[in-house]
Design an enzyme around this catalytic site. Structure first.
Site, short mmCIF file in Angstrom:
data_model
loop_
_atom_site.label_atom_id
_atom_site.label_comp_id
_atom_site.label_asym_id
_atom_site.label_seq_id
_atom_site.Cartn_x
_atom_site.Cartn_y
_atom_site.Cartn_z
N HIS A 13 0.83 -1.20 0.00
CA HIS A 13 0.00 0.00 0.00
C HIS A 13 0.87 1.26 0.00
O HIS A 13 1.55 1.55 0.98
CB HIS A 13 -0.89 -0.03 1.25
CG HIS A 13 -1.83 1.11 1.38
ND1 HIS A 13 -1.69 2.09 2.34
CD2 HIS A 13 -2.93 1.43 0.65
CE1 HIS A 13 -2.67 2.95 2.23
NE2 HIS A 13 -3.45 2.59 1.21
N HIS A 55 -0.94 10.22 -3.34
CA HIS A 55 -2.23 9.76 -2.81
C HIS A 55 -3.31 10.83 -2.86
O HIS A 55 -4.46 10.55 -3.18
CB HIS A 55 -2.08 9.28 -1.36
CG HIS A 55 -3.38 8.87 -0.76
ND1 HIS A 55 -4.18 9.73 -0.04
CD2 HIS A 55 -4.04 7.69 -0.82
CE1 HIS A 55 -5.28 9.09 0.33
NE2 HIS A 55 -5.22 7.85 -0.12
O1 G3P Z 1 -6.77 1.71 -2.86
C1 G3P Z 1 -6.95 0.93 -1.73
C2 G3P Z 1 -6.70 1.82 -0.61
O2 G3P Z 1 -5.45 2.39 -0.87
C3 G3P Z 1 -7.77 2.86 -0.56
O3 G3P Z 1 -7.49 3.79 0.35
O4 G3P Z 1 -7.14 6.15 0.72
O5 G3P Z 1 -5.23 4.59 0.88
O6 G3P Z 1 -6.19 5.15 -1.32
P1 G3P Z 1 -6.47 4.96 0.12
CA CA Z 2 -5.20 3.71 -2.86
#
Ligand code: G3P
Ligand code: CA
Length: 326
Positions: A13, A55
């Protein structure tokens, strides 16, 4: 057949963001070395329409934009990436994520302080991961999220088209085993599938309706049988918030789970929940291993997003119970 028949995938992530500032190439290198199956790219556009890996649609939480361009905030006080050219974004330094008060969002992670790295473009990151695949003899996947598609449209940009152009340029546009496209907006996923006709697997991200995501969709509906039937018509999987599956612990210590994973997998949808953080555990969970056991072994997800890909990979090696093997 759902992918639960094989080992679940580990999605880094924002890279190995538990250790290195998110979405830096260093975080991606670390995720690669840790054996992540897929590495995530959140993507927004620069003023000149170039996909960059970031992000937020804003720059101030992870870069030194406020110090470098103090007079470029909008009236809401925020520095929008779409207001900056690629050359300007390249001049920024990335630091560990901060909250609205300027303090570290995750205090035990990489120190704040002067950033050592820049914001990569999507093209640069694909080259970088491809290079590591070659030097390390691996085949690592891209897991690309289109951020704020409706915001970008209002700004005069089509982020879906821009991302697909990069994938074509880099030769990844037909690599169905190596690229996922994800978005919180159902209309954008339908557009990718039916109008732009990408063959790549699509993941419908599921938020909470209270979060104010850039979409008109009703996320409560998407979690119902009818909602998942609709998703299955244009997507290959869902990316729910982990708390939409793990509901908490009862007074007797038993775990309360939703039926979302079963409902989705019955419809042939893969399930890749987010976000698994060893330093931000849900209520009732004592340690990261317990959380991973619930999702990998008890619920049977097809993969998950984690800031700690090494811990998820180690867990799968040591503790994964393949429920379809017997
Ligand atoms: O894309 C999956 C997860 O990353 C969604 O949350 O806010 O971290 O992009 P975010
Ligand atoms: Ca994401």
């Amino acid at each position: 057949m759902t992918t639960a028949a094989r080992s679940p995938i580990v999605i880094a992530h924002r890279g190995a963001s538990g250790y290195v500032p998110e979405h830096t190439l260093a975080a991606k290198a670390m995720a690669h070395a840790m054996g992540a199956d897929f590495i995530e790219q959140d993507v927004v556009l620069s003023r000149d329409g170039v996909p960059v890996v970031l992000h937020d649609i804003y720059l101030e939480s992870t870069t030194d934009v406020a110090a470098r361009f103090p007079d470029r905030a909008r009236q809401d006080g925020r520095y929008y990436a779409i207001d900056f050219t690629l050359a300007e974004i390249r001049s920024l330094r990335v630091h560990e994520r901060t909250g609205p008060d300027g303090a570290a969002a995750f205090p035990s992670r990489f120190p704040l302080g002067p950033g050592l790295q820049g914001v990569p473009t999507l093209a640069e990151e694909i080259d970088f991961i491809g290079g590591l695949d070659r030097s390390r003899n691996r085949r690592t996947g891209l897991y690309i999220e289109l951020k704020g598609p409706n915001f970008h449209r209002l700004e005069g940009h089509d982020i879906a088209v821009r991302v697909l152009e990069v994938l074509v340029e880099k030769g990844y546009d037909q690599r169905r085993d190596q690229v996922f496209l994800q978005c919180f907006d159902d209309a954008t996923l339908r557009y990718l599938r039916h109008t732009l006709r990408t063959p790549l697997p699509l993941i419908q991200l599921i938020a909470d309706n209270s979060w104010g995501e850039d979409s008109e969709v009703d996320y409560d509906f998407l979690q119902t049988p009818a909602g998942l039937d609709a998703v299955a018509a244009y997507a290959d999987g869902i990316g729910p918030w982990l708390m939409q599956i793990y509901r908490g612990k009862r007074a007797d210590g038993s775990i309360e789970l939703s039926d979302l994973v079963a409902l989705a997998q019955q419809r042939g949808l893969q399930v890749h929940p987010y976000t698994f953080r060893a330093d931000a555990l849900p209520a009732g969970i004592d340690n990261f291993g317990e959380l991973l056991d619930i999702f990998f072994n008890q619920v049977g997800v097809d993969g998950l997003f984690t800031d700690f890909p090494d811990l998820a990979r180690d867990f799968l090696l040591q503790h994964f119970v393949n429920r379809t093997a017997s």
